[in-house]
Scaffold this active site. Structure first.
Site, PDB file in Angstrom:
ATOM      1  CE  LYS A  86      -3.832   1.936   2.791  1.00 48.25           C
ATOM      2  NZ  LYS A  86      -4.645   1.701   4.013  1.00 48.25           N
ATOM      3  CB  SER A 161      -8.011   3.464   3.378  1.00 48.86           C
ATOM      4  OG  SER A 161      -7.088   2.836   4.263  1.00 48.86           O
ATOM      5  CB  SER A 185      -8.202   0.635   6.175  1.00 46.56           C
ATOM      6  OG  SER A 185      -8.941   1.816   6.288  1.00 46.56           O
TER       7      SER A 185
END
Lengths: 475, 69
Positions: A86, A161, A185
Protein backbone atom coordinates in the site's frame (compact mmCIF):
# COMPACT_ATOMS: atom_id res chain seq x y z
CA UNK A 1 -11.61 -9.24 -18.83
CA UNK A 2 -9.86 -10.57 -15.74
CA UNK A 3 -10.57 -14.14 -16.81
CA UNK A 4 -9.00 -13.54 -20.22
CA UNK A 5 -5.94 -11.67 -18.94
CA UNK A 6 -2.60 -13.47 -19.34
CA UNK A 7 -1.21 -16.13 -17.00
CA UNK A 8 -4.52 -16.74 -15.24
CA UNK A 9 -3.62 -20.21 -13.95
CA UNK A 10 -0.30 -19.05 -12.53
CA UNK A 11 -1.75 -15.81 -11.20
CA UNK A 12 -4.47 -17.41 -9.11
CA UNK A 13 -2.24 -19.88 -7.34
CA UNK A 14 -2.21 -19.26 -3.64
CA UNK A 15 0.97 -17.72 -2.29
CA UNK A 16 1.81 -20.92 -0.42
CA UNK A 17 1.15 -23.03 -3.49
CA UNK A 18 3.34 -20.78 -5.63
CA UNK A 19 6.02 -21.11 -2.96
CA UNK A 20 5.80 -24.91 -3.05
CA UNK A 21 6.12 -24.89 -6.84
CA UNK A 22 9.15 -22.65 -6.59
CA UNK A 23 10.71 -25.10 -4.15
CA UNK A 24 9.94 -28.02 -6.46
CA UNK A 25 11.60 -26.21 -9.36
CA UNK A 26 8.57 -26.22 -11.66
CA UNK A 27 8.51 -22.46 -11.90
CA UNK A 28 10.90 -19.60 -11.18
CA UNK A 29 10.63 -16.26 -9.43
CA UNK A 30 11.14 -14.67 -12.83
CA UNK A 31 8.11 -16.61 -14.15
CA UNK A 32 5.93 -15.41 -11.30
CA UNK A 33 7.13 -11.84 -11.57
CA UNK A 34 6.69 -11.66 -15.34
CA UNK A 35 3.20 -13.11 -14.97
CA UNK A 36 2.26 -10.43 -12.45
CA UNK A 37 3.79 -7.63 -14.50
CA UNK A 38 1.96 -8.80 -17.63
CA UNK A 39 -1.34 -8.90 -15.77
CA UNK A 40 -0.74 -5.50 -14.20
CA UNK A 41 -0.07 -4.08 -17.66
CA UNK A 42 -3.24 -5.65 -18.99
CA UNK A 43 -5.58 -4.94 -16.08
CA UNK A 44 -4.32 -1.96 -14.13
CA UNK A 45 -5.64 0.61 -16.62
CA UNK A 46 -9.08 -0.84 -15.82
CA UNK A 47 -8.72 -1.41 -12.09
CA UNK A 48 -6.30 1.37 -11.04
CA UNK A 49 -5.06 -0.90 -8.26
CA UNK A 50 -1.41 0.19 -8.53
CA UNK A 51 -0.23 3.79 -8.31
CA UNK A 52 3.35 2.83 -9.10
CA UNK A 53 4.79 -0.32 -10.65
CA UNK A 54 8.49 -0.98 -10.22
CA UNK A 55 9.04 -3.48 -12.99
CA UNK A 56 12.81 -3.17 -13.33
CA UNK A 57 13.40 -3.44 -9.62
CA UNK A 58 11.03 -6.44 -9.39
CA UNK A 59 12.72 -8.21 -12.29
CA UNK A 60 16.15 -7.71 -10.72
CA UNK A 61 14.91 -9.01 -7.38
CA UNK A 62 13.38 -12.04 -9.12
CA UNK A 63 16.66 -12.87 -10.83
CA UNK A 64 18.46 -12.59 -7.51
CA UNK A 65 15.90 -14.89 -5.91
CA UNK A 66 16.33 -17.51 -8.61
CA UNK A 67 20.11 -17.29 -8.21
CA UNK A 68 19.81 -17.82 -4.45
CA UNK A 69 17.58 -20.81 -4.97
CA UNK A 70 19.92 -22.31 -7.58
CA UNK A 71 22.76 -21.94 -5.08
CA UNK A 72 20.74 -23.66 -2.36
CA UNK A 73 20.33 -20.45 -0.38
CA UNK A 74 16.58 -19.80 -0.68
CA UNK A 75 15.44 -17.76 2.29
CA UNK A 76 12.12 -19.42 2.99
CA UNK A 77 8.55 -19.56 1.74
CA UNK A 78 8.39 -15.93 0.59
CA UNK A 79 11.58 -16.06 -1.47
CA UNK A 80 10.61 -15.20 -5.04
CA UNK A 81 6.99 -14.30 -4.28
CA UNK A 82 5.67 -11.04 -5.81
CA UNK A 83 3.94 -8.84 -3.25
CA UNK A 84 2.28 -5.41 -3.43
CA UNK A 85 2.57 -2.68 -0.80
CA UNK A 86 0.00 0.00 0.00
CA UNK A 87 1.33 3.41 -0.94
CA UNK A 88 1.42 4.64 2.62
CA UNK A 89 4.48 2.56 3.49
CA UNK A 90 8.04 3.71 2.94
CA UNK A 91 10.13 2.01 0.29
CA UNK A 92 13.70 3.31 0.44
CA UNK A 93 14.44 5.94 -2.18
CA UNK A 94 10.91 5.89 -3.57
CA UNK A 95 8.12 8.45 -3.31
CA UNK A 96 5.24 7.69 -0.95
CA UNK A 97 1.99 9.48 -1.72
CA UNK A 98 -0.37 8.14 0.95
CA UNK A 99 -2.93 8.74 -1.78
CA UNK A 100 -2.47 12.50 -1.43
CA UNK A 101 -2.26 15.14 -4.13
CA UNK A 102 1.49 15.45 -3.64
CA UNK A 103 3.89 12.82 -2.31
CA UNK A 104 4.25 12.91 1.46
CA UNK A 105 7.89 12.00 0.93
CA UNK A 106 9.66 12.34 -2.43
CA UNK A 107 12.31 9.79 -1.48
CA UNK A 108 11.68 7.62 1.56
CA UNK A 109 14.81 7.64 3.72
CA UNK A 110 14.64 3.90 4.35
CA UNK A 111 12.36 0.94 4.02
CA UNK A 112 9.53 0.63 6.50
CA UNK A 113 10.23 -2.24 8.86
CA UNK A 114 7.54 -4.37 7.20
CA UNK A 115 9.06 -3.82 3.75
CA UNK A 116 12.56 -4.55 5.03
CA UNK A 117 11.27 -7.79 6.54
CA UNK A 118 9.52 -8.83 3.34
CA UNK A 119 12.66 -8.17 1.31
CA UNK A 120 14.83 -9.96 3.85
CA UNK A 121 12.51 -12.95 3.38
CA UNK A 122 13.12 -12.74 -0.38
CA UNK A 123 9.74 -11.33 -1.39
CA UNK A 124 9.62 -9.26 -4.56
CA UNK A 125 7.98 -5.87 -4.22
CA UNK A 126 5.96 -5.13 -7.35
CA UNK A 127 5.02 -1.57 -6.50
CA UNK A 128 2.67 0.67 -4.57
CA UNK A 129 -1.08 0.20 -4.44
CA UNK A 130 -3.76 2.87 -4.42
CA UNK A 131 -5.83 3.91 -1.44
CA UNK A 132 -8.33 6.34 -0.07
CA UNK A 133 -6.63 9.70 0.38
CA UNK A 134 -4.42 9.47 3.49
CA UNK A 135 -6.18 6.17 4.29
CA UNK A 136 -9.04 8.27 5.66
CA UNK A 137 -12.08 6.67 4.07
CA UNK A 138 -13.57 3.39 2.98
CA UNK A 139 -14.21 3.73 -0.76
CA UNK A 140 -10.74 4.25 -2.32
CA UNK A 141 -12.42 6.76 -4.61
CA UNK A 142 -9.46 9.09 -4.76
CA UNK A 143 -9.82 12.66 -6.10
CA UNK A 144 -6.16 12.90 -7.05
CA UNK A 145 -5.38 9.47 -8.48
CA UNK A 146 -8.78 8.27 -9.65
CA UNK A 147 -10.97 5.56 -8.19
CA UNK A 148 -9.75 2.04 -7.59
CA UNK A 149 -12.28 -0.38 -9.07
CA UNK A 150 -13.61 -3.62 -7.68
CA UNK A 151 -12.55 -6.70 -9.69
CA UNK A 152 -15.91 -8.34 -9.00
CA UNK A 153 -17.94 -5.42 -10.38
CA UNK A 154 -16.10 -2.72 -12.26
CA UNK A 155 -18.70 -0.08 -11.44
CA UNK A 156 -18.25 -0.62 -7.70
CA UNK A 157 -15.59 0.49 -5.27
CA UNK A 158 -13.18 -2.00 -3.68
CA UNK A 159 -13.69 -0.74 -0.15
CA UNK A 160 -10.96 1.07 1.64
CA UNK A 161 -8.80 2.43 2.58
CA UNK A 162 -6.53 -0.39 1.31
CA UNK A 163 -8.63 -0.71 -1.85
CA UNK A 164 -5.69 -1.00 -4.23
CA UNK A 165 -4.20 -3.87 -2.25
CA UNK A 166 -7.60 -5.56 -2.13
CA UNK A 167 -8.22 -5.17 -5.86
CA UNK A 168 -4.67 -6.24 -6.78
CA UNK A 169 -4.86 -9.45 -4.77
CA UNK A 170 -8.41 -10.28 -5.86
CA UNK A 171 -7.56 -9.78 -9.55
CA UNK A 172 -4.42 -11.89 -9.45
CA UNK A 173 -1.98 -9.00 -9.80
CA UNK A 174 -0.01 -10.01 -6.68
CA UNK A 175 0.16 -13.07 -4.44
CA UNK A 176 -0.37 -10.93 -1.40
CA UNK A 177 -0.27 -7.34 -0.26
CA UNK A 178 0.25 -5.18 2.76
CA UNK A 179 -2.60 -3.05 4.01
CA UNK A 180 -3.17 -0.75 6.95
CA UNK A 181 -6.24 -0.75 9.18
CA UNK A 182 -7.37 2.09 11.44
CA UNK A 183 -11.10 1.41 11.40
CA UNK A 184 -11.40 -1.55 9.05
CA UNK A 185 -9.14 -0.57 6.15
CA UNK A 186 -7.74 -4.08 5.70
CA UNK A 187 -10.91 -6.02 6.52
CA UNK A 188 -13.42 -3.91 4.58
CA UNK A 189 -11.63 -4.18 1.21
CA UNK A 190 -10.92 -7.83 1.97
CA UNK A 191 -14.62 -8.39 2.55
CA UNK A 192 -15.90 -6.61 -0.54
CA UNK A 193 -13.09 -7.91 -2.79
CA UNK A 194 -13.51 -11.54 -1.71
CA UNK A 195 -10.10 -12.08 -0.12
CA UNK A 196 -8.56 -12.68 3.31
CA UNK A 197 -7.47 -9.69 5.39
CA UNK A 198 -5.92 -9.85 8.84
CA UNK A 199 -5.69 -6.93 11.23
CA UNK A 200 -3.25 -8.25 13.81
CA UNK A 201 -3.16 -7.37 17.48
CA UNK A 202 -2.08 -3.79 18.19
CA UNK A 203 1.72 -3.98 18.40
CA UNK A 204 2.06 -7.37 16.70
CA UNK A 205 3.43 -5.71 13.55
CA UNK A 206 5.72 -2.67 13.51
CA UNK A 207 4.37 0.55 12.07
CA UNK A 208 7.77 2.18 11.62
CA UNK A 209 7.84 3.85 8.21
CA UNK A 210 4.07 3.80 7.80
CA UNK A 211 2.37 7.19 7.58
CA UNK A 212 -0.05 7.45 10.51
CA UNK A 213 -3.77 8.09 10.41
CA UNK A 214 -4.42 7.70 14.16
CA UNK A 215 -1.57 6.47 16.31
CA UNK A 216 -3.59 4.49 18.81
CA UNK A 217 -5.76 2.77 16.17
CA UNK A 218 -3.31 2.05 13.32
CA UNK A 219 -2.37 -1.51 12.39
CA UNK A 220 -0.44 -3.08 9.48
CA UNK A 221 -1.34 -6.52 8.17
CA UNK A 222 -1.55 -8.98 5.28
CA UNK A 223 -4.14 -9.29 2.49
CA UNK A 224 -4.14 -12.54 0.53
CA UNK A 225 -6.37 -14.92 -1.39
CA UNK A 226 -5.94 -17.82 1.07
CA UNK A 227 -5.78 -18.16 4.82
CA UNK A 228 -2.46 -20.01 4.75
CA UNK A 229 -0.98 -17.17 2.71
CA UNK A 230 -1.98 -14.63 5.35
CA UNK A 231 -0.27 -16.80 7.96
CA UNK A 232 2.96 -16.82 5.95
CA UNK A 233 2.94 -13.07 5.42
CA UNK A 234 2.17 -12.35 9.06
CA UNK A 235 5.04 -14.56 10.18
CA UNK A 236 7.39 -12.57 7.97
CA UNK A 237 6.35 -9.09 9.09
CA UNK A 238 5.51 -9.56 12.80
CA UNK A 239 7.80 -9.08 15.76
CA UNK A 240 9.66 -6.63 17.92
CA UNK A 241 11.13 -3.49 16.41
CA UNK A 242 13.33 -1.02 18.27
CA UNK A 243 12.13 1.67 15.86
CA UNK A 244 8.50 1.27 16.98
CA UNK A 245 7.99 1.44 20.74
CA UNK A 246 4.50 -0.03 20.40
CA UNK A 247 5.81 -3.20 18.71
CA UNK A 248 5.50 -6.15 21.08
CA UNK A 249 8.51 -8.24 22.06
CA UNK A 250 6.43 -11.39 22.26
CA UNK A 251 7.81 -14.23 20.13
CA UNK A 252 6.14 -14.72 16.75
CA UNK A 253 4.48 -18.14 16.47
CA UNK A 254 4.88 -20.33 13.39
CA UNK A 255 1.35 -19.53 12.25
CA UNK A 256 1.43 -21.41 8.95
CA UNK A 257 2.86 -24.69 10.20
CA UNK A 258 0.18 -24.79 12.91
CA UNK A 259 -2.46 -24.87 10.20
CA UNK A 260 -1.27 -28.30 9.16
CA UNK A 261 -2.35 -29.90 12.44
CA UNK A 262 -5.56 -31.75 11.78
CA UNK A 263 -8.17 -32.80 14.26
CA UNK A 264 -11.27 -34.84 13.62
CA UNK A 265 -13.54 -33.03 13.26
CA UNK A 266 -11.23 -30.16 12.22
CA UNK A 267 -12.57 -27.57 14.67
CA UNK A 268 -13.20 -29.84 17.65
CA UNK A 269 -12.64 -27.87 20.84
CA UNK A 270 -13.03 -24.43 19.25
CA UNK A 271 -15.61 -22.23 20.98
CA UNK A 272 -17.18 -19.58 18.77
CA UNK A 273 -19.29 -16.70 20.11
CA UNK A 274 -21.94 -15.03 18.00
CA UNK A 275 -22.95 -11.61 19.38
CA UNK A 276 -26.65 -11.00 19.87
CA UNK A 277 -28.15 -7.91 18.26
CA UNK A 278 -25.91 -5.15 16.87
CA UNK A 279 -23.98 -6.97 14.13
CA UNK A 280 -26.67 -9.12 12.61
CA UNK A 281 -29.50 -6.65 13.17
CA UNK A 282 -27.63 -3.99 11.22
CA UNK A 283 -26.41 -6.13 8.34
CA UNK A 284 -28.43 -6.41 5.16
CA UNK A 285 -30.58 -9.55 5.39
CA UNK A 286 -28.80 -11.31 2.52
CA UNK A 287 -25.37 -10.56 4.03
CA UNK A 288 -26.50 -11.67 7.49
CA UNK A 289 -27.92 -14.89 6.05
CA UNK A 290 -24.70 -15.76 4.21
CA UNK A 291 -22.64 -15.11 7.34
CA UNK A 292 -25.00 -17.17 9.51
CA UNK A 293 -24.71 -20.03 7.03
CA UNK A 294 -20.90 -19.84 7.29
CA UNK A 295 -21.15 -19.92 11.09
CA UNK A 296 -23.31 -23.02 10.74
CA UNK A 297 -20.46 -24.53 8.71
CA UNK A 298 -18.09 -23.77 11.59
CA UNK A 299 -20.43 -25.78 13.80
CA UNK A 300 -20.50 -28.52 11.20
CA UNK A 301 -16.71 -28.65 11.40
CA UNK A 302 -16.90 -29.34 15.12
CA UNK A 303 -16.86 -25.86 16.66
CA UNK A 304 -19.12 -25.20 19.64
CA UNK A 305 -21.14 -22.15 18.63
CA UNK A 306 -23.06 -20.11 21.18
CA UNK A 307 -24.55 -16.66 21.52
CA UNK A 308 -22.69 -14.04 23.51
CA UNK A 309 -23.68 -10.59 24.72
CA UNK A 310 -21.62 -7.43 24.20
CA UNK A 311 -24.00 -4.77 25.55
CA UNK A 312 -21.36 -2.03 25.76
CA UNK A 313 -20.05 -2.77 22.34
CA UNK A 314 -22.25 -0.29 20.50
CA UNK A 315 -20.63 2.61 22.35
CA UNK A 316 -17.25 1.53 21.02
CA UNK A 317 -18.14 2.85 17.55
CA UNK A 318 -18.58 6.51 18.59
CA UNK A 319 -15.66 6.15 21.00
CA UNK A 320 -13.37 4.92 18.22
CA UNK A 321 -14.63 7.69 15.95
CA UNK A 322 -13.82 10.37 18.50
CA UNK A 323 -10.31 8.97 18.93
CA UNK A 324 -9.86 8.79 15.16
CA UNK A 325 -11.17 12.28 14.52
CA UNK A 326 -8.95 13.84 17.16
CA UNK A 327 -5.76 11.95 16.37
CA UNK A 328 -6.10 12.37 12.59
CA UNK A 329 -6.66 16.11 13.04
CA UNK A 330 -3.47 16.24 15.09
CA UNK A 331 -1.50 14.26 12.48
CA UNK A 332 -2.65 16.65 9.75
CA UNK A 333 -2.73 19.93 11.68
CA UNK A 334 0.21 21.58 9.97
CA UNK A 335 -0.51 20.24 6.49
CA UNK A 336 -4.17 21.27 6.70
CA UNK A 337 -3.27 24.77 7.86
CA UNK A 338 -0.67 25.24 5.12
CA UNK A 339 -2.46 23.68 2.18
CA UNK A 340 -6.15 23.01 2.82
CA UNK A 341 -6.78 22.99 -0.92
CA UNK A 342 -4.56 19.95 -1.34
CA UNK A 343 -7.15 17.77 0.37
CA UNK A 344 -10.16 16.15 -1.19
CA UNK A 345 -13.46 17.42 0.10
CA UNK A 346 -14.41 14.36 2.15
CA UNK A 347 -11.05 14.05 3.92
CA UNK A 348 -10.83 17.76 4.60
CA UNK A 349 -14.30 17.69 6.14
CA UNK A 350 -13.28 14.86 8.47
CA UNK A 351 -10.12 16.68 9.49
CA UNK A 352 -12.09 19.83 10.21
CA UNK A 353 -14.50 17.74 12.23
CA UNK A 354 -11.58 16.41 14.24
CA UNK A 355 -10.68 19.94 15.30
CA UNK A 356 -14.08 20.15 16.96
CA UNK A 357 -13.50 17.26 19.35
CA UNK A 358 -12.93 18.67 22.84
CA UNK A 359 -10.07 17.16 24.82
CA UNK A 360 -12.59 16.01 27.43
CA UNK A 361 -14.46 13.98 24.80
CA UNK A 362 -11.21 12.49 23.51
CA UNK A 363 -10.34 11.38 27.02
CA UNK A 364 -13.86 10.06 27.59
CA UNK A 365 -13.39 7.93 24.47
CA UNK A 366 -10.12 6.61 25.88
CA UNK A 367 -11.92 5.72 29.07
CA UNK A 368 -14.59 3.97 27.00
CA UNK A 369 -11.78 2.00 25.38
CA UNK A 370 -10.97 0.49 28.77
CA UNK A 371 -14.62 -0.39 29.41
CA UNK A 372 -15.28 -2.10 26.07
CA UNK A 373 -11.90 -3.86 26.17
CA UNK A 374 -12.75 -5.39 29.53
CA UNK A 375 -16.14 -6.53 28.28
CA UNK A 376 -14.63 -8.08 25.17
CA UNK A 377 -11.86 -9.77 27.15
CA UNK A 378 -14.47 -11.17 29.53
CA UNK A 379 -16.47 -12.69 26.66
CA UNK A 380 -13.26 -14.09 25.19
CA UNK A 381 -12.69 -16.05 28.38
CA UNK A 382 -15.82 -18.01 27.53
CA UNK A 383 -15.19 -18.43 23.80
CA UNK A 384 -12.06 -18.60 21.66
CA UNK A 385 -13.26 -16.22 19.00
CA UNK A 386 -16.25 -14.12 18.00
CA UNK A 387 -17.86 -14.39 14.55
CA UNK A 388 -19.66 -11.48 12.85
CA UNK A 389 -20.23 -10.09 9.37
CA UNK A 390 -17.22 -7.95 8.39
CA UNK A 391 -19.39 -5.30 6.78
CA UNK A 392 -23.14 -4.69 6.84
CA UNK A 393 -23.32 -4.56 3.06
CA UNK A 394 -21.40 -5.44 -0.10
CA UNK A 395 -19.29 -3.19 -2.34
CA UNK A 396 -20.83 0.21 -3.00
CA UNK A 397 -21.25 1.84 -6.41
CA UNK A 398 -18.44 4.09 -7.63
CA UNK A 399 -21.06 6.68 -8.48
CA UNK A 400 -21.54 7.36 -4.78
CA UNK A 401 -18.17 9.11 -4.71
CA UNK A 402 -15.53 9.26 -2.02
CA UNK A 403 -17.82 9.52 1.00
CA UNK A 404 -20.17 6.75 -0.02
CA UNK A 405 -23.92 7.19 -0.21
CA UNK A 406 -24.18 9.38 2.90
CA UNK A 407 -22.24 9.98 6.03
CA UNK A 408 -24.49 7.62 7.98
CA UNK A 409 -23.80 4.82 5.51
CA UNK A 410 -20.07 5.45 5.64
CA UNK A 411 -20.17 5.18 9.37
CA UNK A 412 -22.22 2.00 9.13
CA UNK A 413 -19.65 0.41 6.81
CA UNK A 414 -17.09 0.54 9.63
CA UNK A 415 -19.44 -0.32 12.51
CA UNK A 416 -18.43 -3.98 12.65
CA UNK A 417 -14.69 -3.43 12.23
CA UNK A 418 -13.90 -0.18 14.03
CA UNK A 419 -14.45 -1.46 17.60
CA UNK A 420 -11.52 -3.84 17.30
CA UNK A 421 -9.17 -1.03 16.38
CA UNK A 422 -10.18 0.66 19.60
CA UNK A 423 -9.48 -2.47 21.67
CA UNK A 424 -6.54 -3.65 19.57
CA UNK A 425 -7.76 -7.25 19.48
CA UNK A 426 -6.92 -9.22 16.31
CA UNK A 427 -9.59 -9.62 13.63
CA UNK A 428 -9.61 -11.53 10.37
CA UNK A 429 -11.97 -11.22 7.42
CA UNK A 430 -12.41 -14.13 5.03
CA UNK A 431 -14.74 -14.75 2.10
CA UNK A 432 -17.78 -16.74 3.17
CA UNK A 433 -20.14 -16.50 0.21
CA UNK A 434 -21.58 -14.44 -2.61
CA UNK A 435 -24.83 -12.55 -2.97
CA UNK A 436 -27.29 -13.32 -5.75
CA UNK A 437 -25.67 -10.41 -7.57
CA UNK A 438 -22.30 -12.17 -7.41
CA UNK A 439 -20.68 -9.87 -4.85
CA UNK A 440 -18.44 -11.28 -2.10
CA UNK A 441 -19.44 -11.33 1.55
CA UNK A 442 -16.92 -11.45 4.41
CA UNK A 443 -16.98 -13.23 7.75
CA UNK A 444 -15.06 -11.54 10.57
CA UNK A 445 -13.40 -13.60 13.31
CA UNK A 446 -12.13 -11.71 16.37
CA UNK A 447 -9.81 -13.23 18.94
CA UNK A 448 -7.80 -12.60 22.07
CA UNK A 449 -4.69 -10.42 21.89
CA UNK A 450 -1.79 -12.18 20.18
CA UNK A 451 -3.95 -15.16 19.25
CA UNK A 452 -3.91 -14.58 15.50
CA UNK A 453 -3.05 -18.27 15.28
CA UNK A 454 -6.46 -19.21 16.68
CA UNK A 455 -8.22 -17.12 14.03
CA UNK A 456 -6.14 -18.59 11.22
CA UNK A 457 -6.66 -22.12 12.55
CA UNK A 458 -10.42 -21.54 12.62
CA UNK A 459 -10.50 -19.93 9.19
CA UNK A 460 -8.45 -22.50 7.25
CA UNK A 461 -10.84 -25.48 7.63
CA UNK A 462 -13.81 -23.22 6.94
CA UNK A 463 -12.13 -21.97 3.78
CA UNK A 464 -11.64 -25.57 2.66
CA UNK A 465 -15.23 -26.48 3.50
CA UNK A 466 -16.73 -23.48 1.71
CA UNK A 467 -14.72 -24.17 -1.44
CA UNK A 468 -14.82 -20.59 -2.71
CA UNK A 469 -11.16 -20.17 -3.60
CA UNK A 470 -11.54 -21.37 -7.18
CA UNK A 471 -14.06 -18.61 -7.94
CA UNK A 472 -12.47 -15.75 -9.86
CA UNK A 473 -13.59 -12.20 -10.47
CA UNK A 474 -14.78 -11.45 -13.97
CA UNK A 475 -15.00 -7.68 -14.14
CA UNK B 1 -29.97 25.15 7.44
CA UNK B 2 -31.80 26.40 10.50
CA UNK B 3 -29.49 27.15 13.38
CA UNK B 4 -30.43 26.70 16.99
CA UNK B 5 -28.83 28.57 19.86
CA UNK B 6 -26.81 25.44 20.48
CA UNK B 7 -25.58 25.66 16.89
CA UNK B 8 -24.50 29.24 17.43
CA UNK B 9 -22.38 28.01 20.32
CA UNK B 10 -20.92 25.34 18.07
CA UNK B 11 -20.24 27.90 15.37
CA UNK B 12 -18.44 30.13 17.85
CA UNK B 13 -16.43 27.15 19.03
CA UNK B 14 -15.61 26.18 15.45
CA UNK B 15 -14.42 29.70 14.74
CA UNK B 16 -12.38 29.73 17.93
CA UNK B 17 -10.47 26.58 17.00
CA UNK B 18 -9.83 27.90 13.52
CA UNK B 19 -11.83 25.26 11.74
CA UNK B 20 -14.34 27.64 10.26
CA UNK B 21 -12.30 29.94 8.07
CA UNK B 22 -13.80 28.69 4.84
CA UNK B 23 -16.99 30.70 4.55
CA UNK B 24 -20.68 30.30 5.29
CA UNK B 25 -21.42 27.01 3.46
CA UNK B 26 -18.50 25.36 5.22
CA UNK B 27 -19.60 26.80 8.54
CA UNK B 28 -22.94 25.09 8.08
CA UNK B 29 -21.10 21.85 7.33
CA UNK B 30 -18.98 22.33 10.43
CA UNK B 31 -22.07 22.80 12.53
CA UNK B 32 -23.49 19.59 11.14
CA UNK B 33 -20.29 17.71 11.88
CA UNK B 34 -19.99 19.28 15.31
CA UNK B 35 -23.49 18.01 16.03
CA UNK B 36 -22.27 14.54 15.09
CA UNK B 37 -19.29 14.87 17.42
CA UNK B 38 -21.69 15.79 20.20
CA UNK B 39 -23.87 12.78 19.43
CA UNK B 40 -20.81 10.52 19.56
CA UNK B 41 -19.73 12.07 22.83
CA UNK B 42 -23.20 11.58 24.31
CA UNK B 43 -23.17 7.90 23.29
CA UNK B 44 -19.80 7.45 24.99
CA UNK B 45 -20.95 9.32 28.07
CA UNK B 46 -23.82 6.85 28.42
CA UNK B 47 -21.27 4.27 29.58
CA UNK B 48 -20.45 4.14 33.25
CA UNK B 49 -16.97 5.64 33.20
CA UNK B 50 -16.74 6.28 36.91
CA UNK B 51 -13.34 5.21 38.25
CA UNK B 52 -12.11 4.36 34.75
CA UNK B 53 -8.82 5.84 33.64
CA UNK B 54 -8.13 6.67 30.00
CA UNK B 55 -6.23 4.14 27.88
CA UNK B 56 -4.09 6.10 25.48
CA UNK B 57 -3.36 2.92 23.53
CA UNK B 58 -5.01 -0.50 23.41
CA UNK B 59 -3.89 -2.47 26.46
CA UNK B 60 -3.33 -5.78 24.74
CA UNK B 61 -0.49 -7.08 26.85
CA UNK B 62 -2.75 -7.70 29.83
CA UNK B 63 -3.51 -11.38 30.46
CA UNK B 64 -6.84 -12.46 29.02
CA UNK B 65 -6.73 -16.12 29.90
CA UNK B 66 -6.12 -17.40 26.41
CA UNK B 67 -3.79 -20.21 25.41
CA UNK B 68 -1.32 -17.86 23.76
CA UNK B 69 -1.65 -14.95 26.17
Amino acid sequence: MIASAPHGDLAFLGLAEASRRLAEGGISAVDLTEAMLARIEALNPRLNAFLAVEADRARAAARESDARRAAGRARGPLDGIPIAVKDIVWRAGRPMTAGAKRPVVERAPEDATVVARLEAAGAIILGATGLHEFAYGVTSVNPHHGPVRNPWAIDRNPGGSSGGSGAAVAAGLAYGALGTDTGGSIRIPASVCGIVGLKPTYGRVSRHGVFPLAWSLDHVGPMTRRVEDAALLLEAIAGADPADPTASRRPVPAYASRLGRSANPPLAGLRVGVPRGFFFDRAEPEVAGIVRAAIDRLAGLGAAVREVALPKHEASVPAALLVLLAEAAAVHARRLAEAPGDYGEDVRARLEQGRLVPASDYLAAQRARAVVRRELAEVLREVDCIATPTTPTTAGPLSEGASGPADAARRAMTHFTRPFNLTGFPALSMPCGFTAEGLPVGLQLVGRPFEEGTLLAAAAPLEAALGLTARRPTA
Amino acid sequence: MTRTSDDETLAAFAAAVGAASLGEPDLNRLIATARQVREDARAVAALDLEDVEPEARPQVDLPTGGAES
